[in-house]
Write a protein that holds these residues in place. Structure first.
Motif, PDB file in Angstrom:
ATOM      1  N   HIS A 458      -9.137   6.318  -6.007  1.00  0.00           N
ATOM      2  CA  HIS A 458      -7.831   6.037  -6.608  1.00  0.00           C
ATOM      3  C   HIS A 458      -7.215   7.290  -7.209  1.00  0.00           C
ATOM      4  O   HIS A 458      -6.007   7.528  -7.074  1.00  0.00           O
ATOM      5  N   ARG A 459      -8.008   8.123  -7.820  1.00  0.00           N
ATOM      6  CA  ARG A 459      -7.487   9.366  -8.374  1.00  0.00           C
ATOM      7  C   ARG A 459      -7.096  10.339  -7.267  1.00  0.00           C
ATOM      8  O   ARG A 459      -6.142  11.105  -7.400  1.00  0.00           O
ATOM      9  N   LEU A 460      -7.873  10.292  -6.177  1.00  0.00           N
ATOM     10  CA  LEU A 460      -7.519  11.135  -5.045  1.00  0.00           C
ATOM     11  C   LEU A 460      -6.185  10.683  -4.438  1.00  0.00           C
ATOM     12  O   LEU A 460      -5.339  11.512  -4.056  1.00  0.00           O
ATOM     13  N   LEU A 461      -5.988   9.368  -4.365  1.00  0.00           N
ATOM     14  CA  LEU A 461      -4.709   8.844  -3.875  1.00  0.00           C
ATOM     15  C   LEU A 461      -3.548   9.310  -4.756  1.00  0.00           C
ATOM     16  O   LEU A 461      -2.495   9.724  -4.262  1.00  0.00           O
ATOM     17  N   ARG A 462      -3.755   9.259  -6.061  1.00  0.00           N
ATOM     18  CA  ARG A 462      -2.693   9.699  -6.978  1.00  0.00           C
ATOM     19  C   ARG A 462      -2.379  11.176  -6.795  1.00  0.00           C
ATOM     20  O   ARG A 462      -1.226  11.605  -6.910  1.00  0.00           O
ATOM     21  N   THR A 463      -3.419  11.969  -6.518  1.00  0.00           N
ATOM     22  CA  THR A 463      -3.206  13.406  -6.281  1.00  0.00           C
ATOM     23  C   THR A 463      -2.324  13.612  -5.055  1.00  0.00           C
ATOM     24  O   THR A 463      -1.378  14.416  -5.069  1.00  0.00           O
ATOM     25  N   TYR A 464      -2.630  12.888  -3.959  1.00  0.00           N
ATOM     26  CA  TYR A 464      -1.832  13.001  -2.730  1.00  0.00           C
ATOM     27  C   TYR A 464      -0.390  12.577  -2.979  1.00  0.00           C
ATOM     28  O   TYR A 464       0.559  13.217  -2.515  1.00  0.00           O
ATOM     29  N   ASP A 481     -16.169   4.186   3.830  1.00  0.00           N
ATOM     30  CA  ASP A 481     -17.224   4.143   2.819  1.00  0.00           C
ATOM     31  C   ASP A 481     -17.463   2.732   2.285  1.00  0.00           C
ATOM     32  O   ASP A 481     -18.214   2.536   1.321  1.00  0.00           O
ATOM     33  N   GLY A 482     -16.836   1.762   2.904  1.00  0.00           N
ATOM     34  CA  GLY A 482     -17.081   0.375   2.525  1.00  0.00           C
ATOM     35  C   GLY A 482     -16.329  -0.098   1.311  1.00  0.00           C
ATOM     36  O   GLY A 482     -16.704  -1.092   0.691  1.00  0.00           O
ATOM     37  N   LEU A 483     -15.269   0.608   0.943  1.00  0.00           N
ATOM     38  CA  LEU A 483     -14.471   0.231  -0.227  1.00  0.00           C
ATOM     39  C   LEU A 483     -13.119  -0.296   0.247  1.00  0.00           C
ATOM     40  O   LEU A 483     -12.215   0.473   0.574  1.00  0.00           O
ATOM     41  N   GLU A 484     -13.001  -1.598   0.293  1.00  0.00           N
ATOM     42  CA  GLU A 484     -11.749  -2.192   0.717  1.00  0.00           C
ATOM     43  C   GLU A 484     -10.695  -2.053  -0.392  1.00  0.00           C
ATOM     44  O   GLU A 484     -11.013  -2.163  -1.573  1.00  0.00           O
ATOM     45  N   PRO A 485      -9.460  -1.777  -0.041  1.00  0.00           N
ATOM     46  CA  PRO A 485      -8.392  -1.672  -1.041  1.00  0.00           C
ATOM     47  C   PRO A 485      -8.281  -2.959  -1.856  1.00  0.00           C
ATOM     48  O   PRO A 485      -8.444  -4.061  -1.334  1.00  0.00           O
ATOM     49  N   ASP A 486      -8.033  -2.815  -3.152  1.00  0.00           N
ATOM     50  CA  ASP A 486      -7.882  -3.975  -4.022  1.00  0.00           C
ATOM     51  C   ASP A 486      -6.499  -3.966  -4.668  1.00  0.00           C
ATOM     52  O   ASP A 486      -5.607  -3.201  -4.262  1.00  0.00           O
ATOM     53  N   LYS A 487      -6.326  -4.790  -5.663  1.00  0.00           N
ATOM     54  CA  LYS A 487      -5.026  -4.907  -6.324  1.00  0.00           C
ATOM     55  C   LYS A 487      -4.582  -3.580  -6.933  1.00  0.00           C
ATOM     56  O   LYS A 487      -3.413  -3.191  -6.841  1.00  0.00           O
ATOM     57  N   GLU A 488      -5.517  -2.864  -7.554  1.00  0.00           N
ATOM     58  CA  GLU A 488      -5.164  -1.577  -8.164  1.00  0.00           C
ATOM     59  C   GLU A 488      -4.731  -0.576  -7.100  1.00  0.00           C
ATOM     60  O   GLU A 488      -3.810   0.220  -7.316  1.00  0.00           O
ATOM     61  N   THR A 489      -5.403  -0.616  -5.952  1.00  0.00           N
ATOM     62  CA  THR A 489      -5.020   0.280  -4.857  1.00  0.00           C
ATOM     63  C   THR A 489      -3.572   0.020  -4.457  1.00  0.00           C
ATOM     64  O   THR A 489      -2.779   0.955  -4.269  1.00  0.00           O
ATOM     65  N   GLN A 490      -3.214  -1.247  -4.315  1.00  0.00           N
ATOM     66  CA  GLN A 490      -1.849  -1.604  -3.922  1.00  0.00           C
ATOM     67  C   GLN A 490      -0.844  -1.156  -4.979  1.00  0.00           C
ATOM     68  O   GLN A 490       0.242  -0.670  -4.648  1.00  0.00           O
ATOM     69  N   GLU A 491      -1.209  -1.285  -6.251  1.00  0.00           N
ATOM     70  CA  GLU A 491      -0.309  -0.860  -7.317  1.00  0.00           C
ATOM     71  C   GLU A 491      -0.062   0.642  -7.264  1.00  0.00           C
ATOM     72  O   GLU A 491       1.049   1.112  -7.535  1.00  0.00           O
ATOM     73  N   ILE A 492      -1.096   1.402  -6.922  1.00  0.00           N
ATOM     74  CA  ILE A 492      -0.943   2.865  -6.799  1.00  0.00           C
ATOM     75  C   ILE A 492       0.005   3.205  -5.660  1.00  0.00           C
ATOM     76  O   ILE A 492       0.812   4.141  -5.747  1.00  0.00           O
ATOM     77  N   LEU A 493      -0.056   2.406  -4.582  1.00  0.00           N
ATOM     78  CA  LEU A 493       0.724   2.700  -3.378  1.00  0.00           C
ATOM     79  C   LEU A 493       2.132   2.105  -3.415  1.00  0.00           C
ATOM     80  O   LEU A 493       2.954   2.425  -2.547  1.00  0.00           O
ATOM     81  N   GLU A 494       2.418   1.271  -4.399  1.00  0.00           N
ATOM     82  CA  GLU A 494       3.720   0.594  -4.443  1.00  0.00           C
ATOM     83  C   GLU A 494       4.912   1.534  -4.369  1.00  0.00           C
ATOM     84  O   GLU A 494       5.896   1.258  -3.659  1.00  0.00           O
ATOM     85  N   PRO A 495       4.881   2.679  -5.067  1.00  0.00           N
ATOM     86  CA  PRO A 495       6.036   3.584  -4.982  1.00  0.00           C
ATOM     87  C   PRO A 495       6.314   4.086  -3.567  1.00  0.00           C
ATOM     88  O   PRO A 495       7.427   4.514  -3.251  1.00  0.00           O
ATOM     89  N   LEU A 496       5.259   4.004  -2.714  1.00  0.00           N
ATOM     90  CA  LEU A 496       5.420   4.490  -1.335  1.00  0.00           C
ATOM     91  C   LEU A 496       5.859   3.368  -0.401  1.00  0.00           C
ATOM     92  O   LEU A 496       6.101   3.621   0.796  1.00  0.00           O
ATOM     93  N   ASP A 497       5.871   2.126  -0.908  1.00  0.00           N
ATOM     94  CA  ASP A 497       6.152   0.961  -0.067  1.00  0.00           C
ATOM     95  C   ASP A 497       5.203   0.898   1.121  1.00  0.00           C
ATOM     96  O   ASP A 497       5.557   0.600   2.239  1.00  0.00           O
ATOM     97  N   THR A 498       3.928   1.243   0.820  1.00  0.00           N
ATOM     98  CA  THR A 498       2.921   1.262   1.874  1.00  0.00           C
ATOM     99  C   THR A 498       2.259  -0.097   1.971  1.00  0.00           C
ATOM    100  O   THR A 498       1.890  -0.704   0.984  1.00  0.00           O
ATOM    101  N   VAL A 499       2.107  -0.579   3.206  1.00  0.00           N
ATOM    102  CA  VAL A 499       1.417  -1.851   3.434  1.00  0.00           C
ATOM    103  C   VAL A 499      -0.007  -1.557   3.895  1.00  0.00           C
ATOM    104  O   VAL A 499      -0.223  -0.818   4.845  1.00  0.00           O
TER     105      VAL A 499
END
Length: 500
Positions: A458-464, A481-499
């Motif tokens: 999540h911090r790496l995503l914020r850096t990008y 790595d077996g880590l499926e995106p969760d609610k927090e992941t979606q919240e981080i990506l919301e500004p990008l309108d990424t699905v």
């Protein structure tokens, strides 16, 4: 911040179990006591990742002689200093390259080393490949000790029964099984085993009594410990020496009986005739546990009066003892003394002082020490940089914490582990800077050491996102790595309108 897990101070342990107060993994003692430069070459190679075989082969290529007794002596020294991998390499080289026939004692040592370096399964395989005519009390006893260390009770009991069938139910076998029960916490079986020895007329030696004493000490049963001690003192066949009284001192210290513990230490000191270094190491540690600073300095003066030169382990034990009593100033003087005369600059020695600086908010002193060492061409190790990284983090100097953490990971050795939550905090620095390259390098160094957590990704995503870089590669690796995106992941990506 949990500093105690980083560099735990050595505990006072009975040397009956092959446990010594500390080791800096050097053979300075052997090197200083011998004019044979092979010892000196071996002593300076302290990194277990580096094979010792080229040192031996180069010695032979130079046309120098290698005595078998000398090799066996080095194996013994290396084991005493817990350099098990190097000891095993010499044992194997001695047999494979020099075609030296291994005695029962050699095989027993090899078994123990294989278990410590490669694990019990490999030790069992080696034992099964030993010709039956070469198996004896020592080899069976060595495997029994392996089971003891790994606390495999059923296997130990099965092997013990086999030894009884072969007529090998000697004190060594009983002692090894007692060790199994002691280490696994099944103390109730110790008395049963000792009664069995009495019924069969098998003598109980000092080792057996000391295991029983240690078991009583472990549960703070001082009456039981004292009964065993009295029995030993009355037995004319038992020669009382200093290590017996060190066990009693540990027991009294554990329950806060300071006067009785000090009395045991006085008895202990009066019985020191050989192996004075080991005895003084115990005294330093035990007096530190009792808060006796004056006694620590008195023993140190005795230590320095020995004809042999003080080695890294000696200094390290003294530093540990003083720091346990928060005597930083005294530890600084010992480090200075060590620095002025050491033949092998092992950063594990000053690391104890650096840790104390960091724990006590003396970050400037820690920085200054490391910088001066760097200027002199000394090489800090992973613990040095990790100490600084933790201290910087506590001091809210996130940038410096991240840089120190990177340096720690660059010199980390196989098997080194760090707190998995700590790297995520370091990544905050790269998030704020939008430093994608720095974050990627940090994660690349981190990956071999710990599993990457969701927080790290999540911090790496914020850096990008801060840097305006595409995040698809991070998301893909996260899923790999077996880590499926969760609610927090979606919240981080919301500004990008990424699905997702």
């Amino acid at each position: 911040m949990n500093w105690t897990r980083l560099l735990s101070l050595p505990k006072s342990c009975p040397r009956f179990f092959g446990v010594f107060p500390l080791s800096t993994q050097t053979l300075t003692d052997a090197a200083s006591q011998s004019t044979d430069s092979l010892y000196k070459r071996v002593s300076t190679l302290g990194d277990p990742r580096v094979s010792i075989v080229p040192v031996l082969e180069k010695w032979v290529e130079e046309g120098r002689k290698v005595q078998n007794w000398d090799l066996r002596s080095m194996v013994k020294q290396l084991r005493n200093h817990r350099r098990f991998k190097h000891a095993l390499e010499i044992s194997q080289w001695m047999a494979d390259q020099r075609r030296v026939g291994l005695s029962g004692g050699d095989i027993a040592v090899r078994l123990d080393l294989i278990c410590k370096v490669h694990g019990l399964e490999h030790a069992e395989k080696y034992f099964n490949e030993i010709p039956q005519e070469s198996k004896n009390l020592k080899t069976y006893g060595a495997l029994l000790n392996c089971y003891a260390q790994e606390k495999y009770i059923e296997k130990a009991e099965t092997l013990f029964e086999k030894m009884k069938e072969l007529g090998l139910d000697k004190p060594l076998a009983y002692n090894a099984l007692m060790k199994v029960y002691y280490l696994s916490g099944q103390h109730e079986k110790l008395d049963m085993l000792m009664q069995g020895m009495e019924q069969k007329g098998i003598p109980q030696d000092k080792y057996a009594f000391c295991i029983r004493m240690s078991a009583y000490t472990a549960i703070s049963d001082i009456d039981g410990m004292e009964n065993i001690l009295k029995k030993m003192e009355k037995d004319p066949k038992i020669i009382m020496d200093w290590d017996v009284y060190s066990l009693a001192a540990v027991g009294y210290t554990k329950v806060g009986s300071v006067d009785k513990a000090l009395a045991m230490l006085k008895k202990l000191e009066g019985l020191i005739t050989v192996k004075k270094r080991v005895a003084y190491d115990f005294l330093l540690t035990l007096y530190a546990g009792l808060g006796q600073k004056d006694e620590i300095y008195r023993i140190w003066d005795l230590y320095k009066s020995l004809p042999e030169k003080l080695n890294n382990a000696s200094y390290l034990n003294m530093i540990n003892s003083l720091l346990k009593l928060d005597d930083i100033e005294g530890a600084e003087k010992i480090v200075d003394d060590w620095d002025s005369g050491c033949t092998v600059y092992d950063f594990r020695v000053p690391n104890r002082l650096i840790l104390a600086y960091c724990k006590n908010g003396l970050l400037t002193k820690a920085e200054s020490f490391v910088n001066k060492a760097l200027e002199r061409g000394k090489t800090p190790n992973v613990i040095t940089w990790y100490c600084l990284a933790m201290a910087y983090m506590e001091d809210k100097q996130i940038s410096k914490a991240a840089e120190s953490m990177k340096k720690a990971m660059l010199v980390a050795y196989p098997g080194w582990r760090l707190n998995p939550d700590f790297p995520a905090k370091c990544l905050e620095h790269f998030v704020g800077q939008g430093d994608v390259e720095g974050a990627e390098e940090f994660v690349r160094l981190l990956r071999p050491l710990v599993p990457l957590t969701r927080d790290v990704y999540h911090r790496l995503l914020r850096t990008y996102i801060t840097a305006g870089k595409p995040v698809s590669c991070v998301l893909n690796q996260m899923k790999t790595d077996g880590l499926e995106p969760d609610k927090e992941t979606q919240e981080i990506l919301e500004p990008l309108d990424t699905v997702i």
